[in-house]
Write a protein that holds these residues in place. Sequence first.
Motif, mmCIF file in Angstrom:
data_model
loop_
_atom_site.group_PDB
_atom_site.id
_atom_site.type_symbol
_atom_site.label_atom_id
_atom_site.label_comp_id
_atom_site.label_asym_id
_atom_site.label_seq_id
_atom_site.Cartn_x
_atom_site.Cartn_y
_atom_site.Cartn_z
ATOM 1 N N ARG A 168 40.968 37.248 30.244
ATOM 2 C CA ARG A 168 41.219 37.923 31.507
ATOM 3 C C ARG A 168 42.498 38.742 31.384
ATOM 4 O O ARG A 168 43.492 38.281 30.844
ATOM 5 C CB ARG A 168 41.364 36.905 32.651
ATOM 6 C CG ARG A 168 41.454 37.546 34.027
ATOM 7 C CD ARG A 168 41.418 36.502 35.114
ATOM 8 N NE ARG A 168 40.150 35.773 35.137
ATOM 9 C CZ ARG A 168 39.912 34.754 35.941
ATOM 10 N NH1 ARG A 168 40.841 34.342 36.787
ATOM 11 N NH2 ARG A 168 38.738 34.136 35.901
ATOM 12 N N GLN A 169 42.447 39.975 31.869
ATOM 13 C CA GLN A 169 43.585 40.865 31.757
ATOM 14 C C GLN A 169 44.767 40.355 32.574
ATOM 15 O O GLN A 169 44.622 39.443 33.397
ATOM 16 C CB GLN A 169 43.217 42.274 32.229
ATOM 17 C CG GLN A 169 42.172 42.965 31.360
ATOM 18 C CD GLN A 169 42.707 43.311 29.994
ATOM 19 O OE1 GLN A 169 43.906 43.501 29.823
ATOM 20 N NE2 GLN A 169 41.826 43.396 29.010
ATOM 21 N N GLY A 170 45.909 40.965 32.371
ATOM 22 C CA GLY A 170 47.120 40.526 33.027
ATOM 23 C C GLY A 170 47.324 41.083 34.412
ATOM 24 O O GLY A 170 48.442 41.049 34.933
ATOM 25 N N SER A 171 46.257 41.581 35.042
ATOM 26 C CA SER A 171 46.408 42.181 36.368
ATOM 27 C C SER A 171 46.481 41.120 37.461
ATOM 28 O O SER A 171 46.871 41.405 38.580
ATOM 29 C CB SER A 171 45.227 43.129 36.641
ATOM 30 O OG SER A 171 43.999 42.427 36.523
ATOM 31 N N THR A 172 46.092 39.863 37.160
ATOM 32 C CA THR A 172 46.157 38.799 38.154
ATOM 33 C C THR A 172 47.598 38.319 38.306
ATOM 34 O O THR A 172 48.451 38.584 37.453
ATOM 35 C CB THR A 172 45.261 37.621 37.751
ATOM 36 O OG1 THR A 172 45.764 37.080 36.523
ATOM 37 C CG2 THR A 172 43.828 38.075 37.522
ATOM 38 N N LYS A 173 47.877 37.587 39.387
ATOM 39 C CA LYS A 173 49.251 37.123 39.630
ATOM 40 C C LYS A 173 49.709 36.123 38.578
ATOM 41 O O LYS A 173 50.908 35.945 38.366
ATOM 42 C CB LYS A 173 49.360 36.518 41.026
ATOM 43 C CG LYS A 173 48.479 35.283 41.245
ATOM 44 C CD LYS A 173 48.644 34.742 42.642
ATOM 45 C CE LYS A 173 47.782 33.498 42.865
ATOM 46 N NZ LYS A 173 47.953 32.958 44.234
#
Length: 224
Positions: A168-173
């Motif tokens: 999962r990309q680092g765009s989540t919190k």
Amino acid sequence: MKKTFITASLLVSMMVAGVASANEFLPETNKIKSNIQTVMVRQGSTKNGPQYAVIDRNPTGYNKQVVGGQTIEGWIKDGVAYTAIDGVTTKAYRINKDLETVMVRQGSTKNGPQYAVIDRNPTGYNKQVVDGHAIEGWIKDGVAYTAIDGVTTKAYRINKDLETVMVRQGSTKNGPQYVVIDHNPTGYNKQVVGGHTIEGWIKDGVVYTAVDGVIVKKGTHSAG
């Protein structure tokens, strides 16, 4: 090939500086020249026109010259570039790699010359731009990492079957998330030693060893 000869010429220049005084005139002993030759192998009478082939007249890059009364030779074998002075190999390094073998003691001792390996890039760090993205790779504590635009996307332990990949990309919190994949969950391995087939694997926490298909040893597996 040209790069190899340039490197050899620079090495010779360094050696010359050690054996010649500032007032000595040293003629050019090894002009840079290409050993690659293009020859026509088919005439232009065909519809595709003439065809050519490239011939390497010196596939090992061998060269020899005398500088300051010493015979200096250079050649390439199995991707390794060698330099020898008066028949004694004084330097060897893998082409386009960071490991370099240098002589640290002359061959006047009873054990002959001694060599040391210098790693010019101990972390294996490299960086390149591909399609506008900066791709980096390095090694730390036995783990090889890959990062794209500053974000680590892959990590795996060297010579092991465990691989860490980003799912999962680092765009989540919480930032990027990773998962560990075991490409060899049973730890199976097989090799032939002394004409015998030796196998090893793990099942239900038990480590097995078999020789020529017969289990000869088993023990409890503990995580290291």
